[in-house]
Enzyme design. Structure first.
Site, PDB file in Angstrom:
ATOM      1  CD  GLU A  68     -83.608  44.735  30.631  1.00  0.00           C
ATOM      2  OE1 GLU A  68     -84.040  43.588  30.845  1.00  0.00           O
ATOM      3  OE2 GLU A  68     -83.348  45.535  31.553  1.00  0.00           O
TER       4      GLU A  68
ATOM      5  CG  HIS B 211     -81.455  43.710  33.912  1.00  0.00           C
ATOM      6  ND1 HIS B 211     -82.253  44.823  33.962  1.00  0.00           N
ATOM      7  CD2 HIS B 211     -80.893  43.601  35.137  1.00  0.00           C
ATOM      8  CE1 HIS B 211     -82.167  45.375  35.164  1.00  0.00           C
ATOM      9  NE2 HIS B 211     -81.342  44.654  35.894  1.00  0.00           N
TER      10      HIS B 211
ATOM     11  CB  CYS C  22     -84.229  43.867  37.943  1.00  0.00           C
ATOM     12  SG  CYS C  22     -82.772  43.779  39.005  1.00  0.00           S
TER      13      CYS C  22
HETATM   14  N1  GLN Z   1     -82.838  47.989  43.365  1.00  0.00           N
HETATM   15  C1  GLN Z   1     -82.925  46.565  43.197  1.00  0.00           C
HETATM   16  C2  GLN Z   1     -81.654  45.876  43.653  1.00  0.00           C
HETATM   17  O1  GLN Z   1     -80.616  46.494  43.754  1.00  0.00           O
HETATM   18  C3  GLN Z   1     -83.239  46.215  41.755  1.00  0.00           C
HETATM   19  C4  GLN Z   1     -82.189  46.630  40.780  1.00  0.00           C
HETATM   20  C5  GLN Z   1     -82.664  46.648  39.352  1.00  0.00           C
HETATM   21  O2  GLN Z   1     -83.851  46.699  39.066  1.00  0.00           O
HETATM   22  N2  GLN Z   1     -81.744  46.659  38.423  1.00  0.00           N
HETATM   23  O3  GLN Z   1     -81.681  44.708  43.918  1.00  0.00           O
END
Ligand code: GLN
Length: 538
Positions: free
Chosen positions: A512, A510, A384
């Site tokens: 995970e 994600h 992310c």
């Molecule tokens: N802050 C970033 C976004 O909103 C990444 C979010 C995250 O890592 N879950 O796109």
């Protein structure tokens, strides 16, 4: 009335006794006896969901397939059971009140005064029974957050009391998790805190059917007898839960203590089928007998708080067992990474994961770490925000886009290689408005990521507002970045990799959240394998 049986897990004496792990372990044992089980968490706080909470408050926010932002205990439920949870599995006081107030505004209470009893308690009972009435489960385990006696938990305890009365004793039972501390000065284990918390429970009209006692040493027989007598439970229903090295040992310990048989008996369910934990124990066997060891750096800004990265740490445990490798995770604070300590912190590692996150703090440290592992060919996984930082690093240092950035940090940057998603531009509310939950992604044949998943179409969970800015796709690709995973509907870039690097992958989603004991996530498995190969070559 549905035929589902309900188990309520309450906590006494103190928080952090591990209700979630006990609930998940019991569920595992019941599942291993062929019962269809799910677990639900009721959280007494007034936030609608934990999506707006700082990780310092309750740790990681766990995201389900249907895009619910939930308590991290749901992660344990999925990792233990290998069954998806959903929004229905996590209810907060905020959500309960919101729903009751919306009904009031619609006039559904027909002019009545709206009160905690019966309106709030009815709403709680409905939410508890929602899963049972779906017909998908034989048993629903409901974990009540907080500690008995808290003002916030009162409506939940009252709802459980009413529900138990309505459903009858054999259909709904209460497991009370408590602490039996050892007092060094007295040289003995003490039962008084447990007696008091059971008393507090009884004052609210609930009787504990089973006591699970957290302890750091064996509970002797006479002490179990005493607890049984004073707390009004059968002796075999006094279960000891002793501290262990890994949470994954708890189902076996509960089996030894007979928690599942006591529960089945109380619920008038058959215990004829013995639990089959073969797969589970296979995993444990591999987890405890690693053939190798790798050191992986986790670069993030919540290093003092491992709960903030719960699912990532657990995914490493699953992937380590799969590879028969002990994964030693070193937390590296991104805020304090700079030229003076980069070499020192990263050079000895076999792999680096740059963590998800929000906001500006620690961003430049993440970019420095990525530059280092890219140049030194150390295996890299960016998740992310970690993926977004990899794109920025590449844009700045390889393509030459000076000060390239994400709109999240610098909306005026000349090169916004990460930008706000189109559909986010008009969003004003913070809660529940990110791109959330499962989305499809198409993987390019011949790419590293295709090799990892061995299939052209995958689905993974998301939680972000910003995205790879497709305007820059061409110049970045021409300089050697490969966009190897694309959302088939929106065309958004979900995966990037560097073909010139032995193992460099960034994912917007994600992985995970979907790693479980039964199904370690392929991306973590491949990353740990790459780290091992890197180490063996060194
Ligand atoms: N802050 C970033 C976004 O909103 C990444 C979010 C995250 O890592 N879950 O796109």
């Amino acid at each position: 009335m549905d035929n589902t049986k309900y188990i309520f897990v309450t906590g006494g004496v103190t928080s952090s006794l591990g209700k979630g792990i006990i609930a998940a372990s019991l569920a595992k044992l019941l599942q291993a006896r062929n019962y269809r089980v799910t677990i639900q968490k009721l959280d007494p706080y007034i936030n609608i969901d934990p999506g707006t909470l700082n990780p310092y408050e309750h740790g990681e926010c766990y995201v389900t397939e249907d895009g619910a932002e939930t308590d991290l205990d749901l992660g344990h439920y999925e990792r233990f059971l290998n069954v998806y949870t959903s929004q229905a599995n996590n209810v907060t006081t905020g959500r309960i009140y919101q729903s009751v107030i919306e009904k009031e505004r619609r006039g559904e209470f027909l002019g009545k005064t709206v009160q905690v009893i019966p309106h709030i308690t009815n709403e709680i009972k409905d939410r508890i029974q929602l899963l049972g009435k779906s017909g998908q489960y034989d048993i629903v385990i409901t974990e009540i957050g907080g500690t008995v006696g808290d003002i916030e938990s009162l409506p939940y305890i009252e709802a459980v009391r009413q529900l138990q009365w309505e459903l009858g004793d054999n259909n709904a039972i209460v497991i009370h998790l408590t602490l039996v501390p050892y007092l060094a000065a007295a040289g003995e284990l003490k039962t008084k805190p447990t007696q008091h918390s059971v008393k507090a429970l009884m004052e609210s009209g609930l009787k504990a059917d089973v006591l699970v006692c957290r302890t750091d040493r064996e509970l002797p027989d006479d002490l179990r007898q005493k607890l049984a007598l004073f707390c009004n439970v059968k002796k075999e229903a006094v279960i000891q839960s002793i501290d262990v090295a890994t949470i994954y040992d708890v189902p076996n310990l509960m089996l030894l203590e007979g928690l599942d048989t006591v529960v089945l008996k109380k619920l008038a369910l058959s215990d004829a089928v013995a639990p089959d934990l073969t797969k589970w124990n296979n995993f444990l066997q591999r987890h405890k007998n690693p053939k190798h060891r790798v050191r992986i750096g986790l670069v993030g800004k919540y290093v003092e708080l491992p709960d903030a990265y719960k699912s990532i740490l657990e995914a490493f445990i699953h992937a380590g067992a799969e590879n028969e490798v002990k994964v030693e995770v070193l937390m590296i604070h991104s805020e304090y990474l700079d030229e003076t300590n980069l070499q020192d912190k990263l050079s000895g590692l076999d792999g680096v994961l740059v963590a998800p996150g929000f906001g500006e703090r620690g961003i430049e440290g993440k970019i420095k770490a990525i530059q280092y592992v890219r140049e030194h060919k150390i295996p890299f996984l960016g998740i992310c925000l970690g993926m977004q930082m990899a794109v920025i690093e590449f844009a700045r240092h390889v393509v030459g886009f000076e000060n390239a950035n994400t709109a999240e940090v610098n909306p005026n940057s000349l090169y916004k290689v990460i930008d706000l998603m189109q559909e986010q531009k008009h969003v004003t509310q913070k809660g529940g408005t990110m791109r959330l939950g499962a989305w499809d992604c198409e993987l390019q044949a011949g790419s590293k990521i295709y090799e990892v998943y061995q299939q052209p179409l995958i689905s993974e969970r998301h939680r972000h507002r910003y995205e790879f800015n497709s305007e820059y796709r061409k110049p970045l690709e021409e300089s050697g970045l490969r966009c190897s995973g694309i959302n088939p509907k929106t065309g958004l870039v979900e995966v990037i990799e560097l073909p010139s690097h032995p193992w460099f992958v960034g994912v917007q989603y994600h992985p995970e959240y979907k790693s479980t004991v039964a199904k370690p996530h392929p991306l973590f498995v491949a990353f740990v394998k790459a780290a091992l190969e890197y180490k063996l070559k060194k």
